[in-house]
Design a protein around this motif. Sequence first.
Motif, PDB file in Angstrom:
ATOM      1  N   ALA A 169       3.368   1.011  -0.569  1.00  7.15           N
ATOM      2  CA  ALA A 169       2.004   1.148  -0.054  1.00  7.15           C
ATOM      3  C   ALA A 169       1.771   0.138   1.055  1.00  7.15           C
ATOM      4  N   GLU A 170       0.956   0.553   2.037  1.00  8.02           N
ATOM      5  CA  GLU A 170       0.605  -0.327   3.143  1.00  8.02           C
ATOM      6  C   GLU A 170      -0.594   0.243   3.878  1.00  8.02           C
ATOM      7  N   SER A 171      -1.664  -0.550   3.953  1.00  5.94           N
ATOM      8  CA  SER A 171      -2.845  -0.193   4.754  1.00  5.94           C
ATOM      9  C   SER A 171      -3.356   1.217   4.466  1.00  5.94           C
ATOM     10  N   GLY A 172      -3.408   1.585   3.202  1.00  5.63           N
ATOM     11  CA  GLY A 172      -3.941   2.890   2.830  1.00  5.63           C
ATOM     12  C   GLY A 172      -2.935   4.013   2.818  1.00  5.63           C
ATOM     13  N   LYS A 173      -1.707   3.735   3.195  1.00  6.41           N
ATOM     14  CA  LYS A 173      -0.661   4.752   3.129  1.00  6.41           C
ATOM     15  C   LYS A 173       0.196   4.512   1.896  1.00  6.41           C
ATOM     16  N   TYR A 174       0.635   5.600   1.285  1.00  8.70           N
ATOM     17  CA  TYR A 174       1.281   5.493  -0.020  1.00  8.70           C
ATOM     18  C   TYR A 174       2.440   6.480  -0.121  1.00  8.70           C
ATOM     19  N   LYS A 175       3.487   6.052  -0.837  1.00  8.79           N
ATOM     20  CA  LYS A 175       4.618   6.942  -1.100  1.00  8.79           C
ATOM     21  C   LYS A 175       5.144   6.673  -2.504  1.00  8.79           C
TER      22      LYS A 175
ATOM     23  N   ALA B 258      -2.823 -16.965  -2.669  1.00  7.19           N
ATOM     24  CA  ALA B 258      -3.023 -17.210  -1.245  1.00  7.19           C
ATOM     25  C   ALA B 258      -1.816 -16.742  -0.439  1.00  7.19           C
ATOM     26  N   ALA B 259      -0.623 -17.004  -0.967  1.00  7.59           N
ATOM     27  CA  ALA B 259       0.597 -16.577  -0.272  1.00  7.59           C
ATOM     28  C   ALA B 259       0.659 -15.066  -0.177  1.00  7.59           C
ATOM     29  N   GLY B 260       0.296 -14.392  -1.265  1.00  9.84           N
ATOM     30  CA  GLY B 260       0.336 -12.928  -1.275  1.00  9.84           C
ATOM     31  C   GLY B 260      -0.639 -12.332  -0.284  1.00  9.84           C
ATOM     32  N   LEU B 261      -1.873 -12.841  -0.267  1.00 11.48           N
ATOM     33  CA  LEU B 261      -2.887 -12.314   0.643  1.00 11.48           C
ATOM     34  C   LEU B 261      -2.537 -12.619   2.089  1.00 11.48           C
ATOM     35  N   ALA B 262      -1.948 -13.789   2.342  1.00 14.99           N
ATOM     36  CA  ALA B 262      -1.549 -14.131   3.702  1.00 14.99           C
ATOM     37  C   ALA B 262      -0.471 -13.185   4.199  1.00 14.99           C
ATOM     38  N   ALA B 263       0.481 -12.835   3.314  1.00 18.66           N
ATOM     39  CA  ALA B 263       1.552 -11.913   3.694  1.00 18.66           C
ATOM     40  C   ALA B 263       0.979 -10.541   4.012  1.00 18.66           C
ATOM     41  N   GLN B 264      -0.004 -10.096   3.222  1.00 18.17           N
ATOM     42  CA  GLN B 264      -0.596  -8.787   3.452  1.00 18.17           C
ATOM     43  C   GLN B 264      -1.388  -8.788   4.756  1.00 18.17           C
ATOM     44  N   ALA B 265      -2.059  -9.911   5.042  1.00 19.51           N
ATOM     45  CA  ALA B 265      -2.826  -9.998   6.280  1.00 19.51           C
ATOM     46  C   ALA B 265      -1.905  -9.915   7.491  1.00 19.51           C
ATOM     47  N   ALA B 266      -0.653 -10.325   7.288  1.00 18.62           N
ATOM     48  CA  ALA B 266       0.309 -10.276   8.392  1.00 18.62           C
ATOM     49  C   ALA B 266       0.926  -8.901   8.551  1.00 18.62           C
ATOM     50  N   GLY B 267       0.435  -7.909   7.815  1.00 18.58           N
ATOM     51  CA  GLY B 267       0.919  -6.542   7.962  1.00 18.58           C
ATOM     52  C   GLY B 267       2.019  -6.168   6.990  1.00 18.58           C
ATOM     53  N   MET B 268       2.167  -6.937   5.912  1.00 14.52           N
ATOM     54  CA  MET B 268       3.192  -6.633   4.928  1.00 14.52           C
ATOM     55  C   MET B 268       2.708  -5.519   3.999  1.00 14.52           C
ATOM     56  N   GLY B 269       3.645  -4.723   3.531  1.00 15.33           N
ATOM     57  CA  GLY B 269       3.344  -3.713   2.537  1.00 15.33           C
ATOM     58  C   GLY B 269       3.853  -4.164   1.182  1.00 15.33           C
ATOM     59  N   ILE B 270       3.876  -3.266   0.236  1.00 23.28           N
ATOM     60  CA  ILE B 270       4.319  -3.598  -1.113  1.00 23.28           C
ATOM     61  C   ILE B 270       5.237  -2.501  -1.637  1.00 23.28           C
ATOM     62  N   THR B 271       6.252  -2.891  -2.371  1.00 21.87           N
ATOM     63  CA  THR B 271       7.126  -1.935  -3.060  1.00 21.87           C
ATOM     64  C   THR B 271       7.168  -2.311  -4.529  1.00 21.87           C
ATOM     65  N   TYR B 272       7.308  -1.314  -5.389  1.00 23.49           N
ATOM     66  CA  TYR B 272       7.407  -1.586  -6.815  1.00 23.49           C
ATOM     67  C   TYR B 272       7.986  -0.367  -7.521  1.00 23.49           C
ATOM     68  N   LYS B 273       8.459  -0.602  -8.714  1.00 24.49           N
ATOM     69  CA  LYS B 273       8.961   0.472  -9.550  1.00 24.49           C
ATOM     70  C   LYS B 273       8.098   0.569 -10.797  1.00 24.49           C
ATOM     71  N   GLY B 274       8.274   1.644 -11.540  1.00 23.54           N
ATOM     72  CA  GLY B 274       7.480   1.774 -12.743  1.00 23.54           C
ATOM     73  C   GLY B 274       7.816   3.026 -13.519  1.00 23.54           C
ATOM     74  N   SER B 275       6.988   3.275 -14.510  1.00 26.44           N
ATOM     75  CA  SER B 275       7.195   4.447 -15.363  1.00 26.44           C
ATOM     76  C   SER B 275       5.866   4.938 -15.901  1.00 26.44           C
TER      77      SER B 275
ATOM     78  N   ASP C  81      -2.373   9.388   2.689  1.00 28.63           N
ATOM     79  CA  ASP C  81      -3.056   8.497   3.617  1.00 28.63           C
ATOM     80  C   ASP C  81      -4.536   8.495   3.244  1.00 28.63           C
ATOM     81  N   ALA C  82      -5.034   7.333   2.823  1.00 27.97           N
ATOM     82  CA  ALA C  82      -6.421   7.237   2.383  1.00 27.97           C
ATOM     83  C   ALA C  82      -7.405   7.506   3.519  1.00 27.97           C
ATOM     84  N   SER C  83      -7.030   7.182   4.763  1.00 25.47           N
ATOM     85  CA  SER C  83      -7.947   7.364   5.886  1.00 25.47           C
ATOM     86  C   SER C  83      -8.172   8.836   6.202  1.00 25.47           C
TER      87      SER C  83
ATOM     88  N   THR D 140       8.156   5.354   7.307  1.00 20.16           N
ATOM     89  CA  THR D 140       8.231   5.346   5.841  1.00 20.16           C
ATOM     90  C   THR D 140       7.300   6.371   5.216  1.00 20.16           C
ATOM     91  N   PHE D 141       6.106   6.542   5.794  1.00 24.59           N
ATOM     92  CA  PHE D 141       5.089   7.410   5.195  1.00 24.59           C
ATOM     93  C   PHE D 141       4.930   8.737   5.954  1.00 24.59           C
TER      94      PHE D 141
END
Length: 326
Positions: free
Chosen positions: A72-78, A13-30, A97-99, A262-263
């Motif tokens: 990533a945020e609202s269909g935009k990705y880097k 619920a906390a994660g979805l609420a943050a995203q609804a408020a216009g938050m994006g996401i950052t992560y690392k990986g391989s 941009d997915a749109s 950012t994008f």
Amino acid sequence: MRKSWMLSMVFAAAGLAAQAAGMGITYKGSLKVEGGESQAKMQKMSAEEKAQMRQMGMNPEAFSGFDFEAKAESGKYKMVYLTDFAFFGKGSYMVGDASTKKGYFVFPDKKQYWEMDVDKMQQVGNDLMKSMKITYANQKVDVTPLPPKIVEGSLCQGKRVALSFDTSAKVMGFSSKSHTEETTDYYTSDKYDALALFGGHNWQGMGTVTGDPEFDKVIAAKVGFLGFPIQIVSRRVVNGKDEGTTTYTTKDIQLTAMLPGTFDLPAGYTKAEMGAGSIFQGAGKGGTREDQAGDGEEGAQEQNQQQDQQPKKKPSFKDLLKGLAK
């Protein structure tokens, strides 16, 4: 992408609420590629073949995977390459941009970018299949659940997708047939709203596709939407020969506000044509990246061999492929 259950309702619920408020996401990986004939051939390349790859602007030591950082945020990705991979040097990145269904590969060292139109690329792929007269037969897909497990600190739902199909192709009078078996294990989380973040489109292309439009629709319907990717392990066997295992893993996931721009494409960069001519524009010039100079004694030996065996013409990609096919 993928869905995972058995996650804390509070955190979800906390994660979805943050995203609804216009938050994006950052992560690392391989992404890591292990085993298979192509990796074995890369490891057996001669010093001369490695030198040719460096002349073409590629790092011969960087074909087994890469590390990355993504936003990533609202269909935009880097996605930024944190290590070299093939002809993508460290620091190169992709934005999409997915749109608009547009994507760009950006090369800061050259101040250039490539533009990709998803719909046009799909059409090119379809036209290529028609020109090669590729046909599919005996297609089969099975989807089974896997036990939940924790990956990089995230509790994930698992799903296995097993594919098998036959292909036949005819190019310039030559015919070929192959039987492919592919098994992919998806471990995903629904703590993050992947649909909102990626705009209903996954710019990392982690969906299971074969190239047969009708079969791909059947696969998509059986697999369903999978959620945010935490780990994807894919094993591929063609005509009974192992083609290796690819493992994609994400970590250090954080919900955060994105800075303006950012994008966006950077100002002052010029558009270059995407293709072999652009990829290998450094051929015969020794390249530009640091790794092309080699390291220590091994690098010096490769440079000496290159000078002793310097061809009178630029090495061609065809020559390189011949070397890899030995």
